[in-house]
Scaffold this active site. Structure first.
Site, PDB file in Angstrom:
ATOM      1  N   SER A 227      29.393  47.353 118.561  1.00 48.09           N
ATOM      2  CA  SER A 227      27.956  47.575 118.753  1.00 48.09           C
ATOM      3  C   SER A 227      27.121  47.383 117.515  1.00 48.09           C
ATOM      4  O   SER A 227      26.162  48.106 117.483  1.00 48.09           O
ATOM      5  CB  SER A 227      27.606  48.868 119.671  1.00 48.09           C
ATOM      6  OG  SER A 227      28.168  48.749 120.797  1.00 48.09           O
TER       7      SER A 227
ATOM      8  N   ARG B 192      29.824  52.213 117.697  1.00 49.38           N
ATOM      9  CA  ARG B 192      30.526  53.135 118.666  1.00 49.38           C
ATOM     10  C   ARG B 192      31.548  52.299 119.042  1.00 49.38           C
ATOM     11  O   ARG B 192      32.028  51.228 118.884  1.00 49.38           O
ATOM     12  CB  ARG B 192      29.595  53.311 119.946  1.00 49.38           C
ATOM     13  CG  ARG B 192      29.228  51.841 120.676  1.00 49.38           C
ATOM     14  CD  ARG B 192      30.284  51.831 121.860  1.00 49.38           C
ATOM     15  NE  ARG B 192      30.002  50.543 122.566  1.00 49.38           N
ATOM     16  CZ  ARG B 192      30.816  49.625 122.533  1.00 49.38           C
ATOM     17  NH1 ARG B 192      31.923  49.728 121.864  1.00 49.38           N
ATOM     18  NH2 ARG B 192      30.641  48.505 123.094  1.00 49.38           N
TER      19      ARG B 192
ATOM     20  N   GLY C  90      30.519  41.271 115.204  1.00 49.80           N
ATOM     21  CA  GLY C  90      31.317  40.788 116.461  1.00 49.80           C
ATOM     22  C   GLY C  90      32.791  41.416 116.416  1.00 49.80           C
ATOM     23  O   GLY C  90      33.378  40.982 116.914  1.00 49.80           O
TER      24      GLY C  90
ATOM     25  N   TYR D  37      30.244  37.560 129.098  1.00 51.85           N
ATOM     26  CA  TYR D  37      29.584  38.673 129.606  1.00 51.85           C
ATOM     27  C   TYR D  37      28.636  38.297 130.687  1.00 51.85           C
ATOM     28  O   TYR D  37      28.411  39.014 131.450  1.00 51.85           O
ATOM     29  CB  TYR D  37      28.949  39.497 128.290  1.00 51.85           C
ATOM     30  CG  TYR D  37      28.327  40.706 128.560  1.00 51.85           C
ATOM     31  CD1 TYR D  37      29.133  41.908 128.300  1.00 51.85           C
ATOM     32  CD2 TYR D  37      27.064  40.690 128.700  1.00 51.85           C
ATOM     33  CE1 TYR D  37      28.501  43.047 128.578  1.00 51.85           C
ATOM     34  CE2 TYR D  37      26.501  42.159 129.175  1.00 51.85           C
ATOM     35  CZ  TYR D  37      27.185  43.032 129.057  1.00 51.85           C
ATOM     36  OH  TYR D  37      26.676  44.480 129.366  1.00 51.85           O
TER      37      TYR D  37
ATOM     38  N   GLU E  65      34.742  50.510 131.097  1.00 47.94           N
ATOM     39  CA  GLU E  65      34.480  49.130 130.720  1.00 47.94           C
ATOM     40  C   GLU E  65      33.813  48.436 131.681  1.00 47.94           C
ATOM     41  O   GLU E  65      34.231  48.401 132.754  1.00 47.94           O
ATOM     42  CB  GLU E  65      35.595  48.486 130.007  1.00 47.94           C
ATOM     43  CG  GLU E  65      36.343  49.009 128.909  1.00 47.94           C
ATOM     44  CD  GLU E  65      35.285  48.976 127.738  1.00 47.94           C
ATOM     45  OE1 GLU E  65      34.471  48.326 127.666  1.00 47.94           O
ATOM     46  OE2 GLU E  65      35.571  49.805 126.721  1.00 47.94           O
ATOM     47  N   HIS E  66      32.724  47.500 131.496  1.00 48.88           N
ATOM     48  CA  HIS E  66      32.022  46.780 132.305  1.00 48.88           C
ATOM     49  C   HIS E  66      31.339  47.644 133.577  1.00 48.88           C
ATOM     50  O   HIS E  66      31.427  47.025 134.647  1.00 48.88           O
ATOM     51  CB  HIS E  66      32.642  45.628 132.884  1.00 48.88           C
ATOM     52  CG  HIS E  66      33.001  44.635 131.944  1.00 48.88           C
ATOM     53  ND1 HIS E  66      32.234  43.662 131.215  1.00 48.88           N
ATOM     54  CD2 HIS E  66      34.254  44.387 131.152  1.00 48.88           C
ATOM     55  CE1 HIS E  66      32.759  42.777 130.380  1.00 48.88           C
ATOM     56  NE2 HIS E  66      33.826  43.408 130.189  1.00 48.88           N
TER      57      HIS E  66
ATOM     58  N   GLY F 263      32.993  44.260 118.415  1.00 48.31           N
ATOM     59  CA  GLY F 263      32.999  45.071 119.434  1.00 48.31           C
ATOM     60  C   GLY F 263      32.483  46.624 119.479  1.00 48.31           C
ATOM     61  O   GLY F 263      32.917  47.341 120.035  1.00 48.31           O
TER      62      GLY F 263
ATOM     63  N   ASP G 214      28.452  49.855 132.537  1.00 49.04           N
ATOM     64  CA  ASP G 214      27.200  50.456 132.678  1.00 49.04           C
ATOM     65  C   ASP G 214      26.202  49.828 133.047  1.00 49.04           C
ATOM     66  O   ASP G 214      25.210  50.124 133.644  1.00 49.04           O
ATOM     67  CB  ASP G 214      26.964  50.599 130.969  1.00 49.04           C
ATOM     68  CG  ASP G 214      27.288  49.081 130.228  1.00 49.04           C
ATOM     69  OD1 ASP G 214      27.638  48.234 130.671  1.00 49.04           O
ATOM     70  OD2 ASP G 214      26.577  49.116 129.068  1.00 49.04           O
TER      71      ASP G 214
ATOM     72  N   ASP H 260      25.241  50.992 124.770  1.00 45.09           N
ATOM     73  CA  ASP H 260      25.824  50.840 123.401  1.00 45.09           C
ATOM     74  C   ASP H 260      24.302  51.445 122.558  1.00 45.09           C
ATOM     75  O   ASP H 260      24.582  52.163 121.659  1.00 45.09           O
ATOM     76  CB  ASP H 260      25.575  49.410 122.956  1.00 45.09           C
ATOM     77  CG  ASP H 260      26.886  48.769 123.416  1.00 45.09           C
ATOM     78  OD1 ASP H 260      27.706  49.527 124.048  1.00 45.09           O
ATOM     79  OD2 ASP H 260      26.998  47.564 123.296  1.00 45.09           O
TER      80      ASP H 260
END
Length: 298
Positions: A137, A37, A133, A234, A43-44, A135, A46, A183
């Protein structure tokens, strides 16, 4: 990032079937896939029970598999390691490990109570075109594909949202990643030609938003920056958002359990008790949540 077509997906499926035969002999009985996805906006938000709006891409994880007797799961992937077969238990003795199979082990663990006899056994080849890696998912794609495989092999009927929640719990309990639901939800519930507006507060309402404007083209570019949710900044950001919420509650705003419940004005009242970094993180989460909700109504 190069373009990816339906022909590429068909070629990926054929290659995964060959990988299965090469390592396990004979033919697979089931083939499943789950997409990666890209997030359009949100962003940040969920893990702060806010709003996100991602969409699926054609790059996906494919599993070619068959059910076998016993309680052992045997898997092989050319995306991780040398492409040798790895085994793990398909029963109550299942436990986390230190390699990529955690993303499959954790999903199996979530499905064991739903499986006949509380166990499973299968052989599976894994082939993913979701960059690791990147980004996009790749882990959620593997988790949702594993969940779909178990449902297909054992005839289970699981609601897509419940599937996403089980895969999220895999991340929490087996991969030590305090991720939100975005995700897994988009990989399990997404549709071709539409973004998915997700309300990340239970009961996780979703709305498919058509991407059918002929004057709009979505370009996904490779920044070559590697992403890893576990063991990175994260978890720190999750902790900082919780710290900001706690500070607002301490000021008497007891309704603020997540940044979803806050406003810029409420956060500003805590500027004297929070570090500049925490203020920055929380301010982003609050403003991004408001922006996503506003954009989704246009």
């Amino acid at each position: 990032m190069t373009s990816f077509s339906d022909d590429d997906v068909r070629a990926q499926i054929a290659a995964c079937k060959r990988l299965f035969t090469e390592h396990f002999g004979g033919q697979c009985s089931h083939v499943v896939s789950a997409p990666g996805r890209v997030n359009l906006i949100g962003e940040h938000t969920d893990y702060n029970e806010g709003f996100v709006m991602p969409f699926c891409i054609q790059r996906c994880t494919v599993l070619a598999a068959r059910k076998i007797s016993g309680t052992t799961c045997r898997v092989v992937s050319v995306n991780e390691g040398p492409g040798s077969v790895t085994e793990f238990p398909g029963d109550a003795s299942l436990a986390p490990c230190t390699d990529w199979t955690n993303y499959m082990r954790g999903v199996v663990a979530q499905y064991l109570p739903s499986l006949p006899g509380g166990s499973c056994a299968f052989e599976a080849a894994v082939l993913s075109t979701v960059p690791l890696g990147g980004g996009l998912s790749s882990s959620a794609s593997l988790e949702v594909a594993t969940a779909s495989l178990l449902e297909s092999l054992y005839g289970l009927q699981v609601d897509p949202k419940e599937k996403a929640l089980r895969c999220q719990k895999c991340e929490h309990t087996y991969c030590d990643t305090p991720c939100g639901i975005m995700d897994q939800m988009i990989s399990a519930c997404g549709r071709k030609g539409a973004a998915l507006l997700i309300d990340c507060r239970p009961p996780f309402a979703t709305e498919h938003v058509p991407l059918n404007d002929p004057d709009v083209v979505l370009l996904v570019a490779n920044s070559n920056v590697k992403h890893k949710l576990s063991g990175s900044e994260y978890p720190d950001r999750v902790r900082q958002c919780k710290e900001a919420c706690a500070a607002m509650r301490a000021k008497g705003h007891t309704q603020v359990n997540f940044l979803r419940d806050a406003t810029p004005a409420l956060l500003e009242c805590c500027a004297d008790t929070l570090s500049p970094e925490v203020m920055k993180r929380a301010s982003h989460g609050i403003s991004e949540d408001l922006r996503t909700d506003r954009k989704s109504t246009r």
